[in-house]
Design a protein around this motif. Structure first.
Motif, PDB file in Angstrom:
ATOM      1  N   THR A   1     109.068  50.548  70.896  1.00 36.45           N
ATOM      2  CA  THR A   1     107.949  51.457  71.126  1.00 36.45           C
ATOM      3  C   THR A   1     108.026  52.601  70.120  1.00 36.45           C
ATOM      4  N   THR A   2     106.854  52.982  69.600  1.00 37.28           N
ATOM      5  CA  THR A   2     106.850  54.015  68.579  1.00 37.28           C
ATOM      6  C   THR A   2     105.620  54.909  68.710  1.00 37.28           C
ATOM      7  N   TYR A   3     105.790  56.152  68.263  1.00 35.20           N
ATOM      8  CA  TYR A   3     104.685  57.102  68.223  1.00 35.20           C
ATOM      9  C   TYR A   3     105.028  58.201  67.215  1.00 35.20           C
ATOM     10  N   ASN A   4     104.213  58.318  66.193  1.00 35.85           N
ATOM     11  CA  ASN A   4     104.394  59.351  65.159  1.00 35.85           C
ATOM     12  C   ASN A   4     105.826  59.382  64.616  1.00 35.85           C
TER      13      ASN A   4
ATOM     14  N   SER B   1      99.521  56.399  67.076  1.00 40.54           N
ATOM     15  CA  SER B   1     100.102  57.406  66.182  1.00 40.54           C
ATOM     16  C   SER B   1      99.024  58.046  65.321  1.00 40.54           C
ATOM     17  N   THR B   2      99.217  59.327  65.036  1.00 47.19           N
ATOM     18  CA  THR B   2      98.267  60.059  64.196  1.00 47.19           C
ATOM     19  C   THR B   2      98.806  60.298  62.786  1.00 47.19           C
TER      20      THR B   2
ATOM     21  N   GLN C   1      97.570  50.702  69.724  1.00 42.33           N
ATOM     22  CA  GLN C   1      96.658  51.385  70.631  1.00 42.33           C
ATOM     23  C   GLN C   1      95.716  52.308  69.855  1.00 42.33           C
ATOM     24  N   LYS C   2      94.487  52.398  70.330  1.00 45.17           N
ATOM     25  CA  LYS C   2      93.518  53.334  69.758  1.00 45.17           C
ATOM     26  C   LYS C   2      93.532  54.662  70.509  1.00 45.17           C
ATOM     27  N   LYS C   3      93.919  54.603  71.799  1.00 45.93           N
ATOM     28  CA  LYS C   3      94.078  55.808  72.607  1.00 45.93           C
ATOM     29  C   LYS C   3      95.492  55.836  73.162  1.00 45.93           C
ATOM     30  N   ASN C   4      96.101  57.012  73.148  1.00 46.61           N
ATOM     31  CA  ASN C   4      97.474  57.148  73.610  1.00 46.61           C
ATOM     32  C   ASN C   4      97.584  56.763  75.082  1.00 46.61           C
ATOM     33  N   GLN C   5      98.486  55.837  75.374  1.00 43.49           N
ATOM     34  CA  GLN C   5      98.657  55.338  76.737  1.00 43.49           C
ATOM     35  C   GLN C   5      99.621  56.189  77.558  1.00 43.49           C
ATOM     36  N   TYR C   6     100.651  56.684  76.907  1.00 46.31           N
ATOM     37  CA  TYR C   6     101.672  57.475  77.604  1.00 46.31           C
ATOM     38  C   TYR C   6     101.057  58.704  78.264  1.00 46.31           C
TER      39      TYR C   6
END
Length: 305
Positions: A10-13, A43-44, A66-71
């Motif tokens: 899992t990853t984000y930014n 991620s942005t 994902q297009k919208k953040n789920q967390y």
């Protein structure tokens, strides 16, 4: 060819780190097929561009973008997206800012689990990267292999996400989805209901502490309190996990959260309603020894600054 093991990442930014994470996956030497599932939570930064480039070069990499953040919507990426997509008999976990350093990590863990069917989950040792320096963690085992069950789980805390490999059949996805306070600890207690765990004492990974870390830079109160909530929640669902050891762990976490809130009170930090309420309720019901420590700390914070 159906993979024997699925890596769930899992990853984000995490554009600064994700390449090193994926390289650690691709460097694994195994005698069985693997797949790499990477979930990016909208991620942005440039994270999605990097993981798309890797996926174009290696068909084993499967992306969930994902297009919208789920967390932020309280939708958990692992049980809702990654785990259902995983085809492997085994699942390995690693977040997008940590990385593996032993090219035989998966081979060693799967070999043990295949040879020992009464075991369902495996962890390894790891190092910590902080301020560009590799440091040791705060626990040690003398043995090459240590069996983990409810009688020694979290004592010491050696079961980190980035080293985890488990049998998918030990996972109850629907139960995991229902947990309000779920963390990796919830998974471990769930797994050990189905079999034993093994800690293999070799360095398999590096845990990275950095400014953008979701968990590593949280307050002491948050770390203690969130762990208390998730362990307390899952042990109520799985009564056999309520051993003397787990009760002791819960007590320690509750004390840690309450004393962290107490310290914050006298260091100029404004307590949230949750912190204040938990601290008040906790210290009302503790034994004399803990209450004595409570008043001793107050004296220290007030008069011995």
């Amino acid at each position: 060819m159906t993979p024997l093991l699925s890596i769930c990442c899992t990853t984000y930014n995490q554009e600064k780190y994700i390449a090193q994470t994926i390289d650690g996956f691709l460097n694994q030497k195994t005698d069985f097929p693997i797949e790499i599932i990477i979930h990016d939570d909208a991620s942005t930064d440039g994270t999605q561009k990097i993981i798309k480039a890797y996926a174009e070069k290696d068909a084993r990499i499967k992306l969930i973008l994902q297009k919208k953040n789920q967390y932020s919507q309280n939708i958990k990426p692992l049980p809702n997206f990654c785990f259902p997509k995983a085809e492997g008999k085994y699942i390995a976990l690693c977040e997008g800012d940590d990385y593996w350093i032993d090219d035989l990590k998966l081979q060693k863990q799967v070999r043990f689990l295949e040879a020992n069917p009464d075991y369902v989950v495996s962890w390894t040792n790891y190092k910590i990267l902080k301020n560009n320096e590799i440091i040791e963690n705060d626990f040690s085992y003398d043995e090459a292999e240590v069996t983990i069950d409810y009688n020694n789980l979290f004592t010491p805390y050696s079961t980190y996400t980035l080293t985890t490999v488990f049998k998918k059949e030990a996972l109850d996805i629907e139960l995991y989805k229902t947990l309000k306070h779920s963390k990796d600890n919830s998974l471990y207690i769930m797994f050990l209901q189905k079999g034993k765990g093994i800690f293999l004492n070799f360095y398999g990974a590096v845990y990275r502490i950095h400014d953008g870390g979701v968990y590593s830079l949280k307050s002491d109160f948050f770390k203690h309190y969130s762990s208390y909530l998730n362990i307390n929640e899952i042990t109520k669902v799985i009564p056999e996990s309520q051993t003397k050891n787990i009760k002791k762990v819960l007590k320690s976490l509750a004390n840690g959260a309450a004393f962290s809130a107490l310290k914050a009170t006298y260091t100029g930090e404004k307590l949230t309603e949750v912190q204040a309420q938990f601290m008040e309720n906790h210290f009302k019901n503790v034994p004399f020894k803990t209450k004595f420590k409570y008043y001793k700390r107050i004296f220290k914070y007030k008069f011995l600054k």
